[in-house]
Design a protein around this motif. Structure first.
Motif, short mmCIF file in Angstrom:
data_model
loop_
_atom_site.label_atom_id
_atom_site.label_comp_id
_atom_site.label_asym_id
_atom_site.label_seq_id
_atom_site.Cartn_x
_atom_site.Cartn_y
_atom_site.Cartn_z
N GLN A 1 0.83 -1.20 0.00
CA GLN A 1 0.00 0.00 0.00
C GLN A 1 0.87 1.25 0.00
O GLN A 1 0.55 2.24 -0.66
CB GLN A 1 -0.90 0.00 1.23
N MET A 2 1.98 1.21 0.75
CA MET A 2 2.91 2.34 0.77
C MET A 2 3.53 2.55 -0.61
O MET A 2 3.65 3.69 -1.08
CB MET A 2 4.01 2.09 1.81
N ILE A 3 3.91 1.46 -1.25
CA ILE A 3 4.51 1.56 -2.58
C ILE A 3 3.52 2.15 -3.58
O ILE A 3 3.89 2.97 -4.44
CB ILE A 3 5.00 0.18 -3.04
N ASP A 4 2.26 1.76 -3.46
CA ASP A 4 1.23 2.30 -4.36
C ASP A 4 1.09 3.81 -4.18
O ASP A 4 1.00 4.55 -5.16
CB ASP A 4 -0.10 1.60 -4.08
N LYS A 5 1.11 4.28 -2.92
CA LYS A 5 1.05 5.72 -2.66
C LYS A 5 2.29 6.42 -3.21
O LYS A 5 2.20 7.53 -3.76
CB LYS A 5 0.95 5.97 -1.15
N TRP A 6 3.44 5.78 -3.06
CA TRP A 6 4.70 6.34 -3.56
C TRP A 6 4.66 6.48 -5.08
O TRP A 6 5.10 7.49 -5.63
CB TRP A 6 5.85 5.45 -3.11
N LYS A 7 4.11 5.49 -5.75
CA LYS A 7 4.01 5.54 -7.20
C LYS A 7 3.06 6.64 -7.67
O LYS A 7 3.16 7.08 -8.82
CB LYS A 7 3.54 4.18 -7.74
N HIS A 8 2.16 7.06 -6.78
CA HIS A 8 1.24 8.15 -7.12
C HIS A 8 1.81 9.52 -6.77
O HIS A 8 1.09 10.52 -6.79
CB HIS A 8 -0.10 7.94 -6.41
N GLY A 9 3.10 9.56 -6.43
CA GLY A 9 3.77 10.85 -6.29
C GLY A 9 4.12 11.27 -4.88
O GLY A 9 4.75 12.31 -4.69
N TYR A 10 3.74 10.48 -3.87
CA TYR A 10 4.09 10.82 -2.49
C TYR A 10 5.52 10.38 -2.20
O TYR A 10 5.92 9.27 -2.55
CB TYR A 10 3.12 10.17 -1.51
N GLN A 11 6.27 11.25 -1.53
CA GLN A 11 7.68 10.94 -1.25
C GLN A 11 7.90 10.39 0.15
O GLN A 11 8.96 9.85 0.43
CB GLN A 11 8.52 12.21 -1.46
N VAL A 12 6.92 10.54 1.02
CA VAL A 12 6.95 9.91 2.34
C VAL A 12 5.57 9.32 2.59
O VAL A 12 4.56 10.01 2.49
CB VAL A 12 7.29 10.91 3.47
N VAL A 13 5.53 8.02 2.90
CA VAL A 13 4.28 7.35 3.25
C VAL A 13 4.50 6.68 4.61
O VAL A 13 5.25 5.72 4.72
CB VAL A 13 3.88 6.30 2.20
N TYR A 14 3.88 7.22 5.64
CA TYR A 14 4.09 6.69 6.98
C TYR A 14 2.89 5.88 7.44
O TYR A 14 1.74 6.14 7.04
CB TYR A 14 4.38 7.82 7.98
N GLY A 15 3.17 4.88 8.26
CA GLY A 15 2.12 4.05 8.80
C GLY A 15 1.46 4.71 10.00
O GLY A 15 2.14 5.12 10.93
N LYS A 16 0.14 4.83 9.97
CA LYS A 16 -0.60 5.43 11.08
C LYS A 16 -1.37 4.32 11.79
O LYS A 16 -2.17 3.61 11.18
CB LYS A 16 -1.57 6.50 10.56
N ARG A 17 -1.14 4.21 13.09
CA ARG A 17 -1.71 3.12 13.87
C ARG A 17 -3.17 3.40 14.22
O ARG A 17 -3.45 4.26 15.04
CB ARG A 17 -0.90 2.91 15.14
N ALA A 18 -4.07 2.65 13.59
CA ALA A 18 -5.49 2.79 13.92
C ALA A 18 -5.82 2.06 15.21
O ALA A 18 -6.73 2.44 15.94
CB ALA A 18 -6.34 2.23 12.77
#
Length: 271
Positions: A57-74
């Motif tokens: 999921q992080m890689i998918d966000k990165w491919k959409h142009g985000y340079q930092v994708v952090y995990g948020k604990r629900a």
């Protein structure tokens, strides 16, 4: 260690960096970033409480142009009420006391683009607070929510003393408010001293005791104010000693040589 060494024999893409001793969690992340050479780098703990299944999921966000994708604990499974309450309070206090937007309910589990990692590697801080540093550099950031799993084996190597040290590192690295507390306290005492003297005059109870109380409060306020002023100068020296880049440029356009990333540090400014 033996299992990782054996895995390297089967898969040469695996790398191991073995410290001579335990230098701490944040410096371990720093070392990992320095040895990593990918176009994107994922930071995660080895206890698998942060599930690797979130990485796609992080890689998918990165491919959409985000340079930092952090995990948020629900949700955090297997944590004590004290750990949950103290972590919640710390993240919100840190967000209030710093001038940068450090996301709440996050740890160091994140994906970072190479451009972000390159800037982090210039911040050669002796007591790094990585999640704060990542927020400080900026770039386009987003989150992926997930449920933090309960530890399957072993015990945490992060006792209360280390958590307190991490919290203090975060506060002192990105906030000068602790240095300003003495000034606020001094101003409060100085104001109270004059109110007390004015009250004694109005009530006609001005005497030696009133003057002693006034003198104690007034001079205590002035002393604390002087300490706060000194602290502001110390804070400026501390900030300059960190040699952080003065600014970070993510991209440039319209120049003959289009630079994708450029930073300008205090050290370069002095040359």
């Amino acid at each position: 260690m033996q299992q990782i060494t054996a895995a390297i024999q089967k898969n040469p893409a695996i790398r191991l960096v073995d410290f001579a001793r335990n230098f701490g969690h944040q410096l371990a992340i720093t070392a990992g970033l320095r040895y990593a050479h990918g176009t994107a780098v994922v930071v995660m703990d080895a206890d698998l409480q942060d599930p690797p299944t979130v990485i796609p999921q992080m890689i998918d966000k990165w491919k959409h142009g985000y340079q930092v994708v952090y995990g948020k604990r629900a949700h955090r499974d297997g944590e004590t009420w004290f750990k949950l309450a103290s972590a919640k309070a710390f993240y919100r206090l840190l967000k209030k006391m710093t001038s940068i937007d450090i996301p709440v309910d996050t740890g160091d589990f994140r994906l970072m683009d190479r451009s972000v990692v390159d800037v982090l590697l210039q911040m050669n801080e002796t007591d790094p607070f990585v999640r704060g540093m990542v927020s400080w550099v900026g770039f386009k950031q987003t989150s992926v929510e997930y449920e933090r799993q309960e530890r399957k084996a072993g015990t945490s190597k992060y006792p209360l003393s280390k958590m307190i040290k991490l919290a203090l590192d975060g506060l002192t690295s990105f906030s000068l408010i602790p240095l300003k507390l003495a000034g606020w306290a001094g101003g409060f005492l100085w104001g109270i001293s004059w109110l007390q003297l004015l009250g004694a005059l109005v009530l006609g109870k001005l005497g030696s005791i009133s003057f002693i109380i006034f003198a104690l409060l007034n001079f205590s306020g002035l002393i604390l104010g002087g300490l706060a002023l000194l602290g502001l100068y110390v804070g400026r020296i501390f900030t300059a000693s960190r040699q952080r880049p003065l600014y970070v440029v993510a991209d440039t356009k319209g120049f003959k040589q289009n630079q994708q990333l450029h930073t300008y540090s205090q050290q370069q400014a002095s040359l």
